[in-house]
Design a protein around this motif. Structure first.
Motif, short mmCIF file in Angstrom:
data_model
loop_
_atom_site.label_atom_id
_atom_site.label_comp_id
_atom_site.label_asym_id
_atom_site.label_seq_id
_atom_site.Cartn_x
_atom_site.Cartn_y
_atom_site.Cartn_z
N MET A 415 3.64 5.90 42.17
CA MET A 415 5.64 6.71 41.97
C MET A 415 5.19 7.29 40.67
O MET A 415 4.40 8.01 39.88
CB MET A 415 6.21 6.19 41.98
CG MET A 415 6.69 4.46 42.39
SD MET A 415 6.56 5.26 44.13
CE MET A 415 8.19 5.45 44.03
N TRP A 416 6.14 9.37 41.15
CA TRP A 416 6.41 10.13 40.28
C TRP A 416 8.19 10.28 39.57
O TRP A 416 9.32 9.16 40.18
CB TRP A 416 6.75 11.60 40.42
CG TRP A 416 5.10 11.78 41.25
CD1 TRP A 416 4.13 11.84 41.99
CD2 TRP A 416 4.19 12.58 40.05
NE1 TRP A 416 2.61 12.61 41.88
CE2 TRP A 416 2.85 12.34 40.50
CE3 TRP A 416 5.31 12.51 38.43
CZ2 TRP A 416 2.12 13.26 39.54
CZ3 TRP A 416 3.53 13.47 37.51
CH2 TRP A 416 2.61 13.76 37.99
N TYR A 417 8.29 9.84 38.19
CA TYR A 417 9.82 9.49 37.89
C TYR A 417 9.91 11.06 37.07
O TYR A 417 9.09 11.95 36.87
CB TYR A 417 9.75 8.58 36.56
CG TYR A 417 9.91 7.18 37.27
CD1 TYR A 417 10.69 6.23 37.76
CD2 TYR A 417 8.01 6.90 37.42
CE1 TYR A 417 10.37 5.13 38.58
CE2 TYR A 417 7.91 6.00 38.36
CZ TYR A 417 9.26 4.78 38.76
OH TYR A 417 9.02 3.21 38.51
N HIS A 418 11.43 11.03 37.57
CA HIS A 418 12.20 12.18 36.45
C HIS A 418 12.96 12.39 35.65
O HIS A 418 13.66 11.44 35.88
CB HIS A 418 12.57 13.45 38.32
CG HIS A 418 13.64 14.06 37.32
ND1 HIS A 418 14.60 14.53 37.31
CD2 HIS A 418 12.67 15.37 37.18
CE1 HIS A 418 15.31 15.38 36.97
NE2 HIS A 418 14.77 16.64 36.60
N THR A 419 12.67 13.01 34.44
CA THR A 419 13.45 12.91 33.79
C THR A 419 13.68 13.80 32.71
O THR A 419 13.13 15.21 33.21
CB THR A 419 13.15 12.06 32.04
OG1 THR A 419 15.09 11.78 31.44
CG2 THR A 419 12.14 12.20 31.48
N SER A 420 15.20 14.46 32.41
CA SER A 420 15.49 16.44 32.06
C SER A 420 16.77 15.68 30.75
O SER A 420 17.35 15.27 30.14
CB SER A 420 16.07 16.94 32.69
OG SER A 420 17.84 15.92 33.21
N ALA A 421 16.36 17.33 29.99
CA ALA A 421 17.20 17.07 28.79
C ALA A 421 18.57 18.24 28.88
O ALA A 421 18.78 18.35 30.30
CB ALA A 421 16.28 17.74 27.64
N PRO A 422 19.53 18.22 28.09
CA PRO A 422 20.73 18.40 29.10
C PRO A 422 20.15 20.07 28.92
O PRO A 422 19.53 20.50 28.08
CB PRO A 422 21.77 18.19 27.37
CG PRO A 422 21.68 17.06 26.48
CD PRO A 422 19.36 17.21 27.66
N LYS A 423 20.81 20.77 29.23
CA LYS A 423 20.57 21.83 30.07
C LYS A 423 21.15 23.26 28.27
O LYS A 423 22.65 22.51 27.95
CB LYS A 423 22.02 22.68 31.04
CG LYS A 423 22.10 24.91 31.70
CD LYS A 423 22.95 24.19 32.56
CE LYS A 423 22.48 26.51 33.02
NZ LYS A 423 23.52 26.13 34.01
N VAL A 424 20.54 23.84 28.48
CA VAL A 424 20.78 24.98 27.47
C VAL A 424 21.06 25.86 27.97
O VAL A 424 20.39 27.32 28.22
CB VAL A 424 19.79 24.93 26.25
CG1 VAL A 424 19.93 25.63 24.95
CG2 VAL A 424 19.39 23.36 25.66
N SER A 425 22.71 27.05 27.54
CA SER A 425 22.81 27.98 27.77
C SER A 425 22.31 28.78 26.60
O SER A 425 23.17 28.56 25.91
CB SER A 425 24.32 27.63 28.45
OG SER A 425 24.47 26.44 29.27
#
Length: 464
Positions: A415-425
């Motif tokens: 399986m592949w898993y996804h995670t992300s950091a908060p959006k930086v503007s």
């Protein structure tokens, strides 16, 4: 002796204030308390300006940049009863602080030290705004004056007392500003201020890099006066680094088949990330020996980077400004980062653990790495410009990691898993000031014809 006189003086006032509290309804008391908080903070402003050389006016472009960062932070605050203001103090000292009622101050010296790092400036301002949001200042003043009991029953009628009480409260406030609001208040302002900055669209790592870059960790003589009275800088830094993981999303299974196919294709191809985005260098990892064999197509010659170092793998950053390598350093396998000319700029290593794989973020400011652990390879992230290491894989181990525009992906089993950091503007100025083209002097020689010859005189300065 002084303490006993203060207690005798405050004794009658405490009775009077409690009397007013009992007569006031909760809504009225809250309104009065808000006015007192603002009045208390405002009463100390003139003395603050006097101590720090008055207000400093930044160049208009820089001022708009600072004000935009402050505006975004204020926009996501919780207290609707506070009107926030920001004042730049004309002092070279590295300092920032807040007064009750919405008054935030930062020195030109600290702004200069931070430079154009919006994440670090957001961390400073978020820290100070949190002091106001949590009422650290006004609560500290009341405790110092022996009026903490009023906090439990409705301290919000203090502005009904005489001007004498306000003067004493103002003097107490000025004393406490230089001492800080207390250890726990500073810890809370650190973490809540960091969260406020993230909520406003800034990178939370700014709070960590601020302590690394501007304030010497572990120094007994920190340049920022107020930070010398704050809790130990190393403890604060470690807490802020640990909190960064909490802003990442929980890893979830990737179910989109198109994304999975793209990830599998990228996993099987290492050559793409080994190609120099600038097209100048052709880099090869030798089967035997050390270093990287590099052909510089601009000067048409071979060079060796990182001589005497065994290199296992490398990858260019997306913009081609840096090159990441997995190398042997003694008995340890580490991550090295070098610049575009083959000079080492940073290393990352963990005692007793080997780094086996790395992957650049699309922005080129982060690297995902796989670190061998007792239960498998942990998925971790480090920053190019900050010495942090975050375990972002949750409870899962990883076998491969790949960044896409939508975040970080890692393989676990089938399986592949996804995670992300908060959006930086990034900060953008809504109404930028047009750049005025200044008239430049030019050299204008005079041409004189003399028969069949031409003579040029000494050039004179003219303005077009």
């Amino acid at each position: 002796m002084k303490t006993s006189r203060l207690q005798r003086w405050f004794g009658p006032w405490t009775v009077v204030l409690l009397f007013f509290v009992l007569l006031s309804g909760s809504v009225q008391a809250a309104s009065l308390g808000e006015r007192f908080e603002r009045t208390l903070g405002g009463s100390a402003v003139p003395e603050i300006l006097k101590q720090y050389g008055g207000e400093h006016v930044l160049p208009i472009g820089q001022r708009m940049w600072v004000e935009e960062i402050f505006r975004r932070l204020v926009e996501v605050t919780e207290r609707e009863d506070v009107d926030y203001t920001l004042t730049i103090l004309n002092s070279s000292e590295l300092n920032a602080f807040a007064l009750p009622g919405g008054y935030v101050f930062i020195t030109r010296g600290l702004i200069s030290a931070i430079g154009r790092d919006e994440a670090e400036l957001a961390a400073v301002l978020g820290h100070e705004i949190t002091h106001i949001e949590r009422k650290h200042g006004v609560n500290a003043v009341l405790r110092q004056m022996g009026l903490a009991v009023l906090l439990e029953v409705g301290v919000m009628t203090l502005d009904l007392a005489s001007a004498d009480l306000l003067r004493v409260a103002s003097a107490t406030l000025l004393q406490l500003v230089s001492l800080g609001w207390g250890r726990e208040a500073e810890y809370e302002a650190d973490l809540s201020g960091q969260a406020l900055a993230v909520k406003a669209g800034f990178d939370g790592v700014g709070a960590v890099s601020l302590l690394d870059d501007v304030f010497t960790v572990g120094s007994e003589d920190l340049p920022m006066k107020i930070f010398r009275t704050h809790p130990d800088t190393r403890i604060r830094r470690d807490r802020l680094e640990a909190a960064l993981v909490s802003f990442w999303s929980t890893p979830v299974v990737v179910e989109d088949r198109d994304v999975v196919e793209r990830l599998n294709a990228s996993r099987n191809s290492k050559q793409a990330r080994r190609n120099d985005p600038g097209g100048r260098y052709v880099v090869i990892v030798p089967d035997e020996g050390a270093g990287l064999h590099v052909f510089d197509q601009q000067v048409r010659q071979y060079v060796t980077w990182f001589e005497n170092t065994k290199v296992h793998d490398f990858a260019w950053s997306p913009q081609g400004q840096y090159i990441a390598l997995i190398v042997n350093e003694g008995s340890q396998r580490q991550l090295w980062i070098g610049d575009r000319w083959g000079k080492k700029t940073k290393s990352v290593g963990l005692s007793g653990q080997a780094i086996t794989e790395m992957s650049w973020s699309p922005q080129g400011n982060q690297l995902a790495i796989l670190v061998d652990g007792p239960m498998g390879s942990e998925v971790m992230v480090t920053y190019l410009e900050a010495d942090v290491l975050l375990q972002v894989g949750g409870d899962f181990t990883g076998e491969s990691s790949i960044w896409l525009d939508t975040g970080l992906y890692f393989a676990h089993g089938d399986m592949w898993y996804h995670t992300s950091a908060p959006k930086v503007s990034p900060v953008t100025i809504r109404n930028p000031v047009p750049q005025v083209l200044q008239r430049q002097r030019i050299l204008s020689p005079t041409v004189i014809k003399e028969g069949n010859t031409i003579r040029l005189t000494r050039p004179s300065l003219t303005i077009p």
